[in-house]
Write a protein that holds these residues in place. Structure first.
Motif, PDB file in Angstrom:
ATOM      1  N   ALA A  53      -0.234   6.573  -0.783  1.00 11.16           N
ATOM      2  CA  ALA A  53      -0.842   6.510   0.552  1.00 11.16           C
ATOM      3  C   ALA A  53      -0.214   5.398   1.384  1.00 11.16           C
ATOM      4  O   ALA A  53       0.115   5.591   2.559  1.00 11.16           O
ATOM      5  N   ALA A  54      -0.047   4.228   0.783  1.00  6.01           N
ATOM      6  CA  ALA A  54       0.555   3.111   1.501  1.00  6.01           C
ATOM      7  C   ALA A  54       1.998   3.419   1.874  1.00  6.01           C
ATOM      8  O   ALA A  54       2.447   3.108   2.983  1.00  6.01           O
ATOM      9  N   LEU A  55       2.721   4.042   0.970  1.00 10.94           N
ATOM     10  CA  LEU A  55       4.110   4.381   1.228  1.00 10.94           C
ATOM     11  C   LEU A  55       4.228   5.391   2.373  1.00 10.94           C
ATOM     12  O   LEU A  55       5.071   5.243   3.259  1.00 10.94           O
ATOM     13  N   LEU A  56       3.372   6.390   2.373  1.00 10.66           N
ATOM     14  CA  LEU A  56       3.403   7.388   3.451  1.00 10.66           C
ATOM     15  C   LEU A  56       3.092   6.751   4.801  1.00 10.66           C
ATOM     16  O   LEU A  56       3.719   7.075   5.811  1.00 10.66           O
ATOM     17  N   ARG A  57       2.146   5.817   4.825  1.00 10.82           N
ATOM     18  CA  ARG A  57       1.852   5.115   6.085  1.00 10.82           C
ATOM     19  C   ARG A  57       3.041   4.272   6.524  1.00 10.82           C
ATOM     20  O   ARG A  57       3.380   4.223   7.704  1.00 10.82           O
ATOM     21  N   LEU A  58       3.689   3.617   5.563  1.00 12.52           N
ATOM     22  CA  LEU A  58       4.873   2.815   5.870  1.00 12.52           C
ATOM     23  C   LEU A  58       5.973   3.690   6.473  1.00 12.52           C
ATOM     24  O   LEU A  58       6.692   3.268   7.365  1.00 12.52           O
ATOM     25  N   TRP A  59       6.091   4.924   5.985  1.00 12.68           N
ATOM     26  CA  TRP A  59       7.104   5.860   6.476  1.00 12.68           C
ATOM     27  C   TRP A  59       6.670   6.582   7.753  1.00 12.68           C
ATOM     28  O   TRP A  59       7.390   7.436   8.258  1.00 12.68           O
ATOM     29  N   GLY A  60       5.477   6.292   8.270  1.00 12.92           N
ATOM     30  CA  GLY A  60       5.012   6.934   9.501  1.00 12.92           C
ATOM     31  C   GLY A  60       4.494   8.344   9.290  1.00 12.92           C
ATOM     32  O   GLY A  60       4.512   9.158  10.207  1.00 12.92           O
ATOM     33  N   LEU A  64      -0.075  13.025   6.477  1.00  6.89           N
ATOM     34  CA  LEU A  64       0.072  13.648   5.154  1.00  6.89           C
ATOM     35  C   LEU A  64      -0.665  12.901   4.042  1.00  6.89           C
ATOM     36  O   LEU A  64      -0.654  13.363   2.894  1.00  6.89           O
ATOM     37  N   VAL A  65      -1.287  11.780   4.371  1.00  8.10           N
ATOM     38  CA  VAL A  65      -1.888  10.960   3.316  1.00  8.10           C
ATOM     39  C   VAL A  65      -2.901  11.750   2.500  1.00  8.10           C
ATOM     40  O   VAL A  65      -2.830  11.785   1.271  1.00  8.10           O
ATOM     41  N   GLU A  66      -3.862  12.396   3.144  1.00  7.42           N
ATOM     42  CA  GLU A  66      -4.916  13.066   2.369  1.00  7.42           C
ATOM     43  C   GLU A  66      -4.395  14.243   1.551  1.00  7.42           C
ATOM     44  O   GLU A  66      -4.654  14.301   0.341  1.00  7.42           O
TER      45      GLU A  66
END
Length: 157
Positions: A53-60, A64-66
Protein backbone atom coordinates in the motif's frame (compact mmCIF):
# COMPACT_ATOMS: atom_id res chain seq x y z
CA UNK A 1 -13.01 -1.07 4.17
CA UNK A 2 -10.07 1.24 3.79
CA UNK A 3 -6.48 0.12 4.11
CA UNK A 4 -4.54 2.92 5.71
CA UNK A 5 -0.79 2.99 5.98
CA UNK A 6 1.47 5.76 7.16
CA UNK A 7 3.26 7.53 4.34
CA UNK A 8 6.61 5.92 3.64
CA UNK A 9 9.46 7.15 1.53
CA UNK A 10 11.83 4.95 -0.46
CA UNK A 11 14.29 4.70 2.48
CA UNK A 12 11.58 3.48 4.84
CA UNK A 13 10.42 0.90 2.28
CA UNK A 14 14.00 -0.35 2.03
CA UNK A 15 14.22 -0.74 5.78
CA UNK A 16 10.91 -2.62 5.69
CA UNK A 17 12.27 -5.19 3.25
CA UNK A 18 11.40 -3.98 -0.23
CA UNK A 19 14.28 -3.71 -2.68
CA UNK A 20 13.48 -1.17 -5.37
CA UNK A 21 15.15 -1.24 -8.76
CA UNK A 22 16.85 1.68 -10.47
CA UNK A 23 15.20 5.10 -10.35
CA UNK A 24 12.55 5.49 -13.03
CA UNK A 25 11.84 1.76 -13.23
CA UNK A 26 9.00 1.13 -10.81
CA UNK A 27 9.65 -2.37 -9.52
CA UNK A 28 10.21 -3.69 -6.01
CA UNK A 29 10.70 -7.10 -4.41
CA UNK A 30 10.30 -8.31 -0.84
CA UNK A 31 11.06 -11.74 0.57
CA UNK A 32 9.68 -13.22 3.76
CA UNK A 33 11.28 -16.27 5.34
CA UNK A 34 8.93 -19.09 6.18
CA UNK A 35 9.05 -20.36 9.75
CA UNK A 36 6.77 -23.30 9.05
CA UNK A 37 4.55 -22.33 11.99
CA UNK A 38 1.24 -20.78 10.99
CA UNK A 39 1.16 -18.50 14.04
CA UNK A 40 4.54 -17.02 13.15
CA UNK A 41 3.88 -16.75 9.41
CA UNK A 42 0.38 -15.27 9.62
CA UNK A 43 1.57 -11.67 10.31
CA UNK A 44 3.65 -11.73 7.10
CA UNK A 45 0.52 -11.20 5.02
CA UNK A 46 -0.30 -7.97 6.85
CA UNK A 47 3.28 -6.77 6.50
CA UNK A 48 3.25 -7.42 2.75
CA UNK A 49 -0.09 -5.65 2.39
CA UNK A 50 1.02 -2.55 4.34
CA UNK A 51 4.28 -2.27 2.45
CA UNK A 52 2.52 -2.71 -0.91
CA UNK A 53 0.00 0.00 0.00
CA UNK A 54 2.77 2.43 0.90
CA UNK A 55 4.68 1.59 -2.25
CA UNK A 56 1.63 2.14 -4.46
CA UNK A 57 1.03 5.54 -2.84
CA UNK A 58 4.70 6.42 -3.36
CA UNK A 59 4.28 5.53 -7.05
CA UNK A 60 1.14 7.70 -7.34
CA UNK A 61 -1.25 4.74 -7.70
CA UNK A 62 -3.48 5.34 -4.67
CA UNK A 63 -6.54 4.26 -6.67
CA UNK A 64 -5.13 0.72 -6.79
CA UNK A 65 -4.34 0.36 -3.09
CA UNK A 66 -7.52 -1.46 -2.05
CA UNK A 67 -7.88 -3.96 -4.93
CA UNK A 68 -4.13 -4.58 -5.12
CA UNK A 69 -3.84 -5.13 -1.36
CA UNK A 70 -6.70 -7.62 -1.53
CA UNK A 71 -4.73 -9.51 -4.19
CA UNK A 72 -1.51 -9.28 -2.16
CA UNK A 73 -3.34 -10.70 0.87
CA UNK A 74 -4.72 -13.65 -1.05
CA UNK A 75 -1.56 -14.47 -3.00
CA UNK A 76 0.79 -14.17 -0.02
CA UNK A 77 -1.56 -16.15 2.24
CA UNK A 78 -1.80 -18.92 -0.37
CA UNK A 79 1.98 -19.00 -0.69
CA UNK A 80 2.44 -19.37 3.08
CA UNK A 81 -0.37 -21.89 3.54
CA UNK A 82 0.21 -24.06 0.47
CA UNK A 83 3.78 -23.29 -0.59
CA UNK A 84 6.78 -25.46 0.02
CA UNK A 85 9.81 -23.20 -0.26
CA UNK A 86 11.79 -21.49 2.49
CA UNK A 87 10.83 -17.99 1.38
CA UNK A 88 7.85 -16.22 -0.08
CA UNK A 89 8.76 -13.43 -2.50
CA UNK A 90 6.44 -10.72 -3.74
CA UNK A 91 7.25 -8.49 -6.70
CA UNK A 92 5.31 -5.38 -7.67
CA UNK A 93 6.10 -3.76 -11.01
CA UNK A 94 4.43 -0.90 -12.82
CA UNK A 95 4.40 -0.12 -16.52
CA UNK A 96 2.74 2.86 -18.17
CA UNK A 97 -0.55 0.97 -18.21
CA UNK A 98 -0.50 -1.84 -15.63
CA UNK A 99 0.47 -2.90 -12.15
CA UNK A 100 1.71 -6.49 -11.93
CA UNK A 101 1.81 -8.40 -8.65
CA UNK A 102 3.74 -11.66 -8.62
CA UNK A 103 4.20 -14.05 -5.69
CA UNK A 104 6.56 -17.04 -5.54
CA UNK A 105 6.72 -19.53 -2.71
CA UNK A 106 10.22 -20.76 -3.50
CA UNK A 107 9.10 -24.35 -3.92
CA UNK A 108 9.72 -26.57 -6.92
CA UNK A 109 6.05 -27.30 -7.54
CA UNK A 110 3.63 -25.40 -9.75
CA UNK A 111 0.50 -24.25 -7.93
CA UNK A 112 -2.84 -25.05 -9.46
CA UNK A 113 -6.23 -23.50 -8.78
CA UNK A 114 -8.76 -25.68 -7.01
CA UNK A 115 -12.52 -25.52 -7.16
CA UNK A 116 -13.68 -24.03 -3.87
CA UNK A 117 -15.74 -26.11 -1.47
CA UNK A 118 -18.81 -23.95 -0.92
CA UNK A 119 -19.19 -25.25 2.65
CA UNK A 120 -15.56 -24.68 3.64
CA UNK A 121 -14.67 -21.56 5.66
CA UNK A 122 -11.91 -20.63 3.17
CA UNK A 123 -10.70 -21.47 -0.29
CA UNK A 124 -12.23 -18.64 -2.29
CA UNK A 125 -9.24 -16.30 -2.40
CA UNK A 126 -8.43 -16.79 -6.06
CA UNK A 127 -12.07 -16.12 -6.94
CA UNK A 128 -11.61 -12.72 -5.27
CA UNK A 129 -8.39 -12.09 -7.19
CA UNK A 130 -10.16 -13.04 -10.42
CA UNK A 131 -13.04 -10.68 -9.61
CA UNK A 132 -10.84 -7.67 -8.81
CA UNK A 133 -7.84 -8.06 -11.14
CA UNK A 134 -7.92 -7.52 -14.89
CA UNK A 135 -6.07 -10.82 -15.41
CA UNK A 136 -4.28 -13.48 -13.39
CA UNK A 137 -2.38 -16.67 -14.02
CA UNK A 138 0.38 -19.04 -13.07
CA UNK A 139 3.76 -18.62 -14.77
CA UNK A 140 5.89 -21.58 -15.82
CA UNK A 141 8.22 -20.61 -12.96
CA UNK A 142 5.43 -21.30 -10.47
CA UNK A 143 4.81 -17.63 -9.69
CA UNK A 144 1.17 -16.67 -9.30
CA UNK A 145 0.55 -13.25 -10.82
CA UNK A 146 -2.22 -10.75 -11.42
CA UNK A 147 -2.41 -7.43 -13.22
CA UNK A 148 -4.42 -4.28 -12.70
CA UNK A 149 -4.86 -1.62 -15.34
CA UNK A 150 -4.34 1.80 -13.83
CA UNK A 151 -6.46 4.85 -14.55
CA UNK A 152 -3.68 6.84 -16.16
CA UNK A 153 -3.72 4.29 -18.99
CA UNK A 154 -7.01 5.72 -20.27
CA UNK A 155 -8.98 2.51 -19.82
CA UNK A 156 -11.77 1.78 -17.43
CA UNK A 157 -11.90 -1.18 -15.12
Amino acid sequence: MSIAAPPLDADALGRAGFRASAQGNRQADASFERSGLHGRDAPRTGQARRIAAALLRLWGLAELVEPACLAVSELVTNAFVHGQGETVTIRLSVSDTHLRIEVRDGGSWTPRPLSPDLLAPGGRGMLLVEAFADAWGIADSGAVWCVFQHETSGGSR
